[in-house]
Motif scaffolding. Structure first.
Motif, PDB file in Angstrom:
ATOM      1  N   CYS A 141      25.488 -19.369  38.369  1.00 41.53           N
ATOM      2  CA  CYS A 141      25.680 -19.208  36.925  1.00 41.53           C
ATOM      3  C   CYS A 141      26.959 -19.919  36.491  1.00 41.53           C
ATOM      4  CB  CYS A 141      25.709 -17.734  36.561  1.00 41.53           C
ATOM      5  SG  CYS A 141      27.269 -16.918  36.893  1.00 41.53           S
ATOM      6  N   PRO A 142      27.080 -20.228  35.198  1.00 42.10           N
ATOM      7  CA  PRO A 142      28.262 -20.960  34.723  1.00 42.10           C
ATOM      8  C   PRO A 142      29.526 -20.103  34.709  1.00 42.10           C
ATOM      9  CG  PRO A 142      26.858 -20.356  32.875  1.00 42.10           C
ATOM     10  CD  PRO A 142      26.105 -19.968  34.115  1.00 42.10           C
ATOM     11  N   THR A 143      29.352 -18.787  34.888  1.00 37.82           N
ATOM     12  CA  THR A 143      30.379 -17.736  34.734  1.00 37.82           C
ATOM     13  C   THR A 143      30.710 -17.528  33.251  1.00 37.82           C
ATOM     14  OG1 THR A 143      32.527 -18.825  34.775  1.00 37.82           O
ATOM     15  CG2 THR A 143      31.472 -18.501  36.909  1.00 37.82           C
ATOM     16  N   CYS A 144      31.175 -16.361  32.959  1.00 39.89           N
ATOM     17  CA  CYS A 144      31.647 -16.036  31.610  1.00 39.89           C
ATOM     18  C   CYS A 144      32.643 -14.896  31.774  1.00 39.89           C
ATOM     19  CB  CYS A 144      30.473 -15.634  30.707  1.00 39.89           C
ATOM     20  SG  CYS A 144      29.723 -14.076  31.174  1.00 39.89           S
ATOM     21  N   ARG A 200      32.307 -11.906  31.726  1.00 35.98           N
ATOM     22  CA  ARG A 200      31.835 -10.740  32.493  1.00 35.98           C
ATOM     23  C   ARG A 200      32.145 -10.879  33.985  1.00 35.98           C
ATOM     24  NH1 ARG A 200      27.936  -7.777  29.609  1.00 35.98           N
ATOM     25  NH2 ARG A 200      27.063  -8.995  27.913  1.00 35.98           N
ATOM     26  N   CYS A 201      32.370 -12.118  34.409  1.00 39.14           N
ATOM     27  CA  CYS A 201      32.507 -12.385  35.845  1.00 39.14           C
ATOM     28  C   CYS A 201      33.889 -11.945  36.327  1.00 39.14           C
ATOM     29  CB  CYS A 201      32.315 -13.879  36.086  1.00 39.14           C
ATOM     30  SG  CYS A 201      32.226 -14.289  37.804  1.00 39.14           S
ATOM     31  N   MET A 234      25.425 -15.589  41.864  1.00 42.28           N
ATOM     32  CA  MET A 234      25.517 -15.181  40.458  1.00 42.28           C
ATOM     33  C   MET A 234      26.702 -14.234  40.231  1.00 42.28           C
ATOM     34  SD  MET A 234      22.927 -16.795  39.138  1.00 42.28           S
ATOM     35  CE  MET A 234      22.625 -16.016  37.565  1.00 42.28           C
ATOM     36  N   GLY A 235      27.277 -14.349  39.030  1.00 38.91           N
ATOM     37  CA  GLY A 235      28.546 -13.687  38.750  1.00 38.91           C
ATOM     38  C   GLY A 235      28.479 -12.230  38.328  1.00 38.91           C
ATOM     39  N   CYS A 236      27.329 -11.745  37.831  1.00 35.03           N
ATOM     40  CA  CYS A 236      27.299 -10.347  37.406  1.00 35.03           C
ATOM     41  C   CYS A 236      25.869  -9.819  37.368  1.00 35.03           C
ATOM     42  CB  CYS A 236      27.980 -10.182  36.042  1.00 35.03           C
ATOM     43  SG  CYS A 236      26.891 -10.535  34.664  1.00 35.03           S
ATOM     44  N   VAL A 291      23.971  -9.138  34.864  1.00 31.43           N
ATOM     45  CA  VAL A 291      23.094  -9.472  33.729  1.00 31.43           C
ATOM     46  C   VAL A 291      21.894 -10.305  34.205  1.00 31.43           C
ATOM     47  CG1 VAL A 291      22.927 -10.682  31.522  1.00 31.43           C
ATOM     48  CG2 VAL A 291      24.935  -9.307  32.023  1.00 31.43           C
ATOM     49  N   ASN A 292      22.203 -11.486  34.780  1.00 29.25           N
ATOM     50  CA  ASN A 292      21.114 -12.335  35.301  1.00 29.25           C
ATOM     51  C   ASN A 292      21.112 -12.402  36.824  1.00 29.25           C
ATOM     52  OD1 ASN A 292      20.063 -13.240  32.764  1.00 29.25           O
ATOM     53  ND2 ASN A 292      21.907 -14.496  32.572  1.00 29.25           N
TER      54      ASN A 292
HETATM   55  S1  SF4 Z   1      25.302 -14.142  35.360  1.00 35.63           S
HETATM   56 FE1  SF4 Z   1      26.801 -12.795  34.426  1.00 35.63          FE
HETATM   57  S2  SF4 Z   1      28.778 -13.767  34.855  1.00 35.63           S
HETATM   58 FE2  SF4 Z   1      27.225 -15.316  35.179  1.00 35.63          FE
HETATM   59  S3  SF4 Z   1      27.134 -16.332  33.188  1.00 35.63           S
HETATM   60 FE3  SF4 Z   1      25.498 -14.808  33.229  1.00 35.63          FE
HETATM   61  S4  SF4 Z   1      26.433 -13.034  32.232  1.00 35.63           S
HETATM   62 FE4  SF4 Z   1      28.131 -14.398  32.812  1.00 35.63          FE
END
Ligand code: SF4
Length: 350
Positions: free
Chosen positions: A258-261, A263-264, A293-295, A297-298
């Protein structure tokens, strides 16, 4: 479908996979370094290598390179018909001719007869930079490239020579796409795709991905060459990634990250960068999808769908294989744990 043509033993066009071509960038004055570069490209997965043959001195390099390589070699010759003839006699596997600078009918016919005698193929390659005038639109440039090529092909076909590949390379994406589209509607010669002078690494990768990707997705293109103002191995890596992204070829694992955001809560960019370098270093070739993946959500969804994946939640991460949780890891151990599971997976699949 295009007709099948060969570069040495390499089959191009027809039902064959889209091939990857590279070009040597080292000066021909340094043969050791030139051979070294060619071997690097071969290890990266190049399937044919082009050498710029500028003069009689360069001709001698052809047999030396052939001794060190198992992939075929293409001679790139401009301006001098004599050099084209000598390259053929010296055992080159394919000749690239430029209709914008070797254009006298007498010369072309002589070269074609020699190519026929030696059983080698010719690529007729037209680049936008070869025209010494401006065009009002990218599409008019595309039309002119095709017109020039059609006239040249008549010379080759007039000698009953049909082992031909063709390329139209603009330094812009639009003229390249248009010229290849126009040509492929009329002819069945295999097309070598590329954006010429595509620019530095970042710009060039994007232009090549859009231009080549667009054509390949329409089923146009039999061999690709990515041109970047960067070391040549990047061109091969970029070409492989373009083909893999379109499911045309598979060369190794696909990382889904994931691109990170905000939430990560871990440094995912660093983790993914380190992990992909490790895969490359370990020469990991298994064609699997690996999600990082960073969190939550996905993360769990992507990790479930991948062959193997991790999804972080706070500082902890679950390791998934398809829809099963295999275990837990954390930011410090994620790379080592992932590699362990991948290795185990590879063992069980033989
Ligand atoms: S998977 Fe989580 S951390 Fe990664 S971009 Fe999506 S919402 Fe942000």
């Amino acid at each position: 479908m295009t007709k099948e043509v060969k570069i040495g033993n390499l089959k191009i066009g027809g039902n064959n996979p889209v091939r990857i071509k590279g070009m040597l960038k080292t000066s021909t004055g340094d043969i050791k370094a030139l051979i070294k570069e060619a071997i690097v490209l071969e290890k990266e997965g190049v399937e044919a290598i082009r050498l710029a043959v500028k003069d009689k001195k360069d001709i001698k390099i052809i047999p030396i390179l052939k001794k060190h390589l198992s992939v075929p070699i293409v001679a790139d010759v401009h301006f001098q018909p004599l050099i084209a003839l000598l390259a053929i006699e010296e055992g080159i596997d394919c000749l690239r001719l430029n209709p914008l600078n070797i254009d006298k009918a007498k010369d072309v016919r002589q070269i074609v007869r020699a190519a026929k005698n030696y059983g080698i193929s010719i690529r007729v390659g037209i680049n936008s930079g070869g025209f010494k005038r401006d065009f009002s639109t990218n599409k008019s440039l595309a039309k002119e490239m095709v017109k020039k090529c059609e006239n040249y092909l008549k010379l080759l076909e007039g000698e009953n020579f049909f082992d031909i590949m063709v390329s139209f390379k603009g330094s812009d994406v639009i003229s390249t796409i248009e010229a290849n589209k126009i040509f492929s509607e009329k002819f069945d010669y295999p097309l070598h795709l590329g954006i010429t002078a595509a620019g530095p690494f970042f710009d060039g990768v994007i232009k090549s991905s859009i231009g080549l990707g667009n054509l390949l997705y329409q089923g146009i293109g039999d061999v690709i060459r990515v041109s970047l103002t960067s070391p040549s191995f990047w061109e091969i890596r970029a070409a492989k990634q373009i083909l893999q992204s379109l499911n045309l070829r598979k060369f190794g694992p696909e990382i889904i990250s994931c691109p990170t955001c905000s939430r990560c809560s871990v440094d995912l960019i660093k983790i993914v960068d380190k992990f992909s370098k490790k895969l490359k270093k370990n020469n990991f070739k298994k064609q699997i999808n690996i999600a990082i993946m960073g969190c939550v959500v996905n993360g769990p969804g992507e990790a479930y769908q991948a062959d193997i994946g991790v999804a972080f939640g706070n500082k902890r991460a679950a390791i998934f294989k398809k829809n099963k949780i295999l275990g837990w890891t954390n930011e410090d151990n994620v790379i080592i744990d992932l590699l362990k599971f991948i290795d185990k997976d590879q063992d069980t699949k033989g």
